[in-house]
Design an enzyme around this catalytic site. Structure first.
Site, PDB file in Angstrom:
ATOM      1  N   ASP A  52       0.848  -1.193   0.000  1.00  0.00           N
ATOM      2  CA  ASP A  52       0.000   0.000   0.000  1.00  0.00           C
ATOM      3  C   ASP A  52       0.883   1.241   0.000  1.00  0.00           C
ATOM      4  OD1 ASP A  52      -2.231  -1.530  -0.158  1.00  0.00           O
ATOM      5  OD2 ASP A  52      -3.046  -1.019   1.800  1.00  0.00           O
ATOM      6  N   ASN A  70      -2.744  -4.475  -1.603  1.00  0.00           N
ATOM      7  CA  ASN A  70      -3.984  -4.578  -2.375  1.00  0.00           C
ATOM      8  C   ASN A  70      -4.332  -3.259  -3.056  1.00  0.00           C
ATOM      9  OD1 ASN A  70      -4.442  -3.998   0.545  1.00  0.00           O
ATOM     10  ND2 ASN A  70      -6.564  -3.660  -0.098  1.00  0.00           N
ATOM     11  N   HIS A 129       2.220  -8.089   2.133  1.00  0.00           N
ATOM     12  CA  HIS A 129       1.312  -7.032   2.605  1.00  0.00           C
ATOM     13  C   HIS A 129       0.328  -7.557   3.637  1.00  0.00           C
ATOM     14  CE1 HIS A 129      -1.073  -3.442   2.726  1.00  0.00           C
ATOM     15  NE2 HIS A 129      -2.164  -4.098   2.333  1.00  0.00           N
ATOM     16  N   HIS A 167      -9.104  -6.518   9.927  1.00  0.00           N
ATOM     17  CA  HIS A 167      -8.812  -7.624   9.010  1.00  0.00           C
ATOM     18  C   HIS A 167      -8.442  -8.903   9.761  1.00  0.00           C
ATOM     19  CE1 HIS A 167      -9.081  -4.898   5.668  1.00  0.00           C
ATOM     20  NE2 HIS A 167      -8.113  -4.143   6.141  1.00  0.00           N
ATOM     21  N   HIS A 188      -1.191  -3.986   5.997  1.00  0.00           N
ATOM     22  CA  HIS A 188      -2.634  -4.192   5.788  1.00  0.00           C
ATOM     23  C   HIS A 188      -3.460  -3.792   6.999  1.00  0.00           C
ATOM     24  CE1 HIS A 188      -5.929  -5.450   3.350  1.00  0.00           C
ATOM     25  NE2 HIS A 188      -6.284  -6.447   4.126  1.00  0.00           N
ATOM     26  N   ASP A 189      -3.277  -4.446   8.147  1.00  0.00           N
ATOM     27  CA  ASP A 189      -3.941  -3.983   9.357  1.00  0.00           C
ATOM     28  C   ASP A 189      -3.214  -2.748   9.857  1.00  0.00           C
ATOM     29  OD1 ASP A 189      -6.278  -5.392  10.433  1.00  0.00           O
ATOM     30  OD2 ASP A 189      -5.016  -7.177  10.242  1.00  0.00           O
ATOM     31  N   HIS A 190      -3.958  -1.689  10.136  1.00  0.00           N
ATOM     32  CA  HIS A 190      -3.361  -0.407  10.510  1.00  0.00           C
ATOM     33  C   HIS A 190      -3.025  -0.384  12.004  1.00  0.00           C
ATOM     34  CE1 HIS A 190      -5.001   1.945   6.784  1.00  0.00           C
ATOM     35  NE2 HIS A 190      -4.569   0.734   6.475  1.00  0.00           N
TER      36      HIS A 190
END
Length: 254
Positions: free
Chosen positions: A18, A56, A147, A157, A183-185
């Site tokens: 990302d 993604n 990612h 997620h 991916h997970d913030h």
């Protein structure tokens, strides 16, 4: 990041995908390269090789543009959608870094057809390549970057079942010690057997973390991971956006 990199004399930077949110980036000539990368990460200590991975959101745009930018930037090193590079620790020992494009493994993206440009991406081919690269390596450290989390205790997620089923067994078979992801913030460190998993999702807005037995540390915070590798030990620390150290841990090789 610049201050930490200067203090520890960082040799390179890794991204977990990302790199461009929303619908990714349109081309290698987009003005966003200047406004969202070159003019942001401009500290002298960050003028070192950057090894990116695709997320993604990168796949929602023109992922090939991120590969092409490697020909325009002296520090952006992305030769392919997935690739590997080795880094010297000393005269005889090295660390292998394997960057995956994890989006093709996730069934939900494939069901959305052209939105994520998955039509020509074969996860089985990538998985065979991963096994081959890991199997041929005699590196002291084997580190994989993707990612999507294999495991993550987060509210949005969390675990990625396709990676647990397909990628994790390959990492375990070849003795991979570390997996980096985004991916997970959140910022999170989890441990499963001999595999340390670091969720480095603090580059933008942050979310809530959950606690469970495999979590060694978790924070809903902006920030990044800093790591130093030695022959027998690695030290990892999460640092927030103000430069405050949130967590430090040591990984020792058996």
């Amino acid at each position: 990041m610049g201050r930490v990199a200067e203090t520890q004399k960082s040799r390179f930077v890794i991204t977990c995908g990302d790199n461009y949110h929303g619908h990714g980036i349109s081309s290698a000539d987009s003005s966003r390269w200047k406004s969202e990368y070159e003019e942001i990460y401009k500290a002298p200590s960050l003028m070192i090789p950057w090894y990116p991975s695709l997320g993604n959101h990168d796949n929602r745009g023109n992922a090939e543009a991120e590969i092409q930018y490697s020909t325009k930037s002296p520090r952006w090193k992305m030769p392919a959608r997935y690739y590997a590079h080795s880094e010297k620790i000393d005269g005889t020992n090295e660390a292998l870094f394997v960057h995956l494009d994890t989006s093709p493994f996730v069934g939900a993206y494939r069901k959305e057809g052209s939105a994520y440009h998955m039509q020509d991406q074969d996860p089985k081919v990538q998985l065979q390549w991963l096994g081959s690269v890991l199997g041929e390596s005699r590196a002291r450290w084997k580190i994989v970057v993707g990612h999507h989390p294999i495991y993550a205790a987060a509210s949005t997620h969390g675990d990625t079942k396709e990676l647990i089923e397909n990628v994790l067994p390959v990492l375990q078979q070849h003795g991979v010690q570390i997996y980096f992801c985004g991916h997970d913030h959140v910022l999170q460190h989890l441990v499963h057997g001999g595999l340390n998993l670091f969720v480095c999702g603090g580059g933008s807005g942050h979310r809530t973390v959950n606690q469970r037995a495999d979590v060694r540390f978790g924070a809903g915070s902006a920030g990044f991971l800093s790591m130093t590798l030695g022959v027998a030990r690695a030290e990892a620390r999460f640092v927030d956006q103000e430069g405050k150290e949130l967590y430090v841990t040591t990984i020792a090789l058996p």
